[in-house]
Design a protein around this motif. Structure first.
Motif, PDB file in Angstrom:
ATOM      1  N   VAL B 207       0.802  -1.239   0.000  1.00  0.00           N
ATOM      2  CA  VAL B 207       0.000   0.000   0.000  1.00  0.00           C
ATOM      3  C   VAL B 207       0.833   1.285   0.000  1.00  0.00           C
ATOM      4  N   THR B 208       2.139   1.179   0.213  1.00  0.00           N
ATOM      5  CA  THR B 208       2.944   2.408   0.243  1.00  0.00           C
ATOM      6  C   THR B 208       4.091   2.384  -0.763  1.00  0.00           C
ATOM      7  N   VAL B 209       5.040   1.487  -0.553  1.00  0.00           N
ATOM      8  CA  VAL B 209       6.272   1.519  -1.356  1.00  0.00           C
ATOM      9  C   VAL B 209       5.992   1.240  -2.843  1.00  0.00           C
ATOM     10  N   LEU B 210       5.308   0.127  -3.118  1.00  0.00           N
ATOM     11  CA  LEU B 210       5.087  -0.243  -4.526  1.00  0.00           C
ATOM     12  C   LEU B 210       4.196   0.755  -5.286  1.00  0.00           C
ATOM     13  N   PRO B 211       3.074   1.244  -4.687  1.00  0.00           N
ATOM     14  CA  PRO B 211       2.284   2.234  -5.437  1.00  0.00           C
ATOM     15  C   PRO B 211       3.096   3.476  -5.803  1.00  0.00           C
ATOM     16  N   ILE B 212       3.907   3.987  -4.846  1.00  0.00           N
ATOM     17  CA  ILE B 212       4.710   5.184  -5.135  1.00  0.00           C
ATOM     18  C   ILE B 212       5.722   4.863  -6.238  1.00  0.00           C
ATOM     19  N   ALA B 213       6.408   3.703  -6.083  1.00  0.00           N
ATOM     20  CA  ALA B 213       7.435   3.332  -7.058  1.00  0.00           C
ATOM     21  C   ALA B 213       6.823   3.136  -8.442  1.00  0.00           C
ATOM     22  N   ILE B 214       5.684   2.462  -8.500  1.00  0.00           N
ATOM     23  CA  ILE B 214       5.069   2.169  -9.802  1.00  0.00           C
ATOM     24  C   ILE B 214       4.583   3.462 -10.469  1.00  0.00           C
ATOM     25  N   ILE B 215       4.042   4.395  -9.678  1.00  0.00           N
ATOM     26  CA  ILE B 215       3.564   5.659 -10.253  1.00  0.00           C
ATOM     27  C   ILE B 215       4.750   6.459 -10.808  1.00  0.00           C
ATOM     28  N   LEU B 216       5.854   6.505 -10.053  1.00  0.00           N
ATOM     29  CA  LEU B 216       7.038   7.246 -10.519  1.00  0.00           C
ATOM     30  C   LEU B 216       7.568   6.647 -11.825  1.00  0.00           C
ATOM     31  N   PHE B 217       7.694   5.312 -11.850  1.00  0.00           N
ATOM     32  CA  PHE B 217       8.206   4.661 -13.058  1.00  0.00           C
ATOM     33  C   PHE B 217       7.235   4.795 -14.231  1.00  0.00           C
ATOM     34  N   LEU B 218       5.918   4.783 -13.923  1.00  0.00           N
ATOM     35  CA  LEU B 218       4.931   4.958 -14.996  1.00  0.00           C
ATOM     36  C   LEU B 218       5.056   6.343 -15.622  1.00  0.00           C
ATOM     37  N   LEU B 219       5.269   7.360 -14.761  1.00  0.00           N
ATOM     38  CA  LEU B 219       5.396   8.726 -15.273  1.00  0.00           C
ATOM     39  C   LEU B 219       6.599   8.830 -16.207  1.00  0.00           C
ATOM     40  N   VAL B 220       7.723   8.215 -15.785  1.00  0.00           N
ATOM     41  CA  VAL B 220       8.927   8.234 -16.626  1.00  0.00           C
ATOM     42  C   VAL B 220       8.646   7.467 -17.929  1.00  0.00           C
ATOM     43  N   HIS B 221       7.965   6.322 -17.806  1.00  0.00           N
ATOM     44  CA  HIS B 221       7.624   5.484 -18.961  1.00  0.00           C
ATOM     45  C   HIS B 221       6.792   6.297 -19.970  1.00  0.00           C
ATOM     46  N   PHE B 222       5.773   7.003 -19.454  1.00  0.00           N
ATOM     47  CA  PHE B 222       4.906   7.788 -20.340  1.00  0.00           C
ATOM     48  C   PHE B 222       5.654   8.954 -20.965  1.00  0.00           C
TER      49      PHE B 222
END
Lengths: 99, 234
Positions: B207-222
């Motif tokens: 609920v904390t580490v992975l959501p933040i990490a995935i959102i950051l990487f998604l932003l870079v990906h996009f």
């Protein structure tokens, strides 16, 4: 644009329809991890972890290994074979896990 | 509806429409969205990318958004303790209005996300889309794939049922040794073979580490997809 919208709409409808029918799609054990667990059981936990790390490193390094300008899989047979072998390896352990 | 009543309705809705346009312009002017909208205006998806195989990344994103929404709802009622986890899941499934639907949509969306992301990676590989200049987009995508699997594994632990036992055995078997790394070993508590530690560690990750990490990487990906565009046809 319409095609993308249709894909999203279908995803949404499937999700909602599925949720109304049953709570879990594949039951137990999980189809995604049974292969890795089988590998851990058959060989050793460290081997399982090393294989997972090796696959991730291989995937990360793929653009630097496959540097040719060819894009068609028929012209990149070695790399295509590597991915097929990985998938076969995973599928085999998954089947073994269910037996 | 006759002409007269249609006219009356349009007249009544006019102030609302004006208010909406004013609010939209106000937001665009202050948020810098104007530049973004100018940049994206006229950009179309190439014909070859209208194939459903090219939409799998989008399907993954939609599944992730569904997971985020249902997950946020479930997290309000879930109790991350050995005794409370199963009880709270029971309450969510049987007593909470729409709880059963939220839980099952969460579970189905997770499976859709894993399948879609695997097929997406396969499509990118087959079409050689990771080649120059898209190496970083691919590498970020591989990391997102790892995060997705970690998301699913840590999610399995939370209900404290037979699936959780399976997840704890898999994670502690494969990654338990990471906990022995000096100073940072605590970060890998989700790979503990002790139920309590694995539950707390998995909950924290899920609920904390992975959501933040995935959102950051998604932003870079996009951003990278935006920068380099969709790869050309075979």
């Amino acid at each position: 644009m319409e095609e993308i919208g249709v894909v999203f709409l279908i995803t949404g409808i499937i999700l909602i329809a599925a949720a109304l029918r049953r709570p879990e799609p594949f039951g137990f054990p999980s189809i995604f991890f049974v292969g890795v667990l089988e590998m851990i059981d058959l060989v050793s936990p460290l081997f399982g972890a090393l294989v997972v790390f090796a696959v991730v490193i291989l995937l990360l390094a793929m653009p630097f290994l496959d540097k040719s300008e060819e894009k068609h899989p028929r012209k990149r047979l070695i790399f295509f074979a590597i991915i097929l072998a990985l998938m076969a390896f995973w599928a085999a352990f998954t089947v073994m896990g269910f037996l | 509806m006759d002409k007269e009543s249609t006219g009356a309705l349009s007249k009544a809705l006019l102030p609302l429409g004006k208010m909406f346009t004013k609010s939209r312009d106000w937001i665009i002017a202050r948020s810098g969205l104007e530049r973004f909208m100018e940049e994206t205006e006229g950009k179309t998806v190439p014909k070859h990318a209208l194939n459903p195989a090219y939409c799998l990344g989008g399907v993954t994103l939609v599944a992730f958004l569904i997971l985020a929404l249902t997950g946020f709802f479930l997290a309000n009622y879930y109790e991350p303790s050995e005794g409370g986890a199963q009880r709270s899941i029971q309450i969510i499934s049987t007593e909470l209005p729409f709880g059963f639907y939220a839980k099952s949509i969460h579970s189905w969306a997770a499976n859709v996300m894993v399948i879609a992301v695997l097929l997406h990676v396969l499509r990118v590989f087959i079409t050689g889309s990771y080649k120059n200049p898209r190496e970083l987009t691919w590498m970020g995508g591989v990391i997102l794939l790892v995060f997705t699997f970690l998301f699913v594994l840590t999610g399995y632990v939370l209900p404290m049922d037979e699936r959780s036992e399976f997840a704890i055995t898999s994670m502690s078997g494969a990654f338990g040794w990471l906990r022995g790394i000096p100073h940072v070993g605590g970060v890998f508590n989700w790979a503990s073979d002790t139920v309590g530690e694995a539950l707390t560690g998995s909950y924290w990750m899920h609920v904390t580490v992975l959501p933040i990490a995935i959102i950051l990487f998604l932003l870079v990906h996009f951003y990278l997809i935006r920068k380099h565009g969709i790869s050309g046809p075979l």
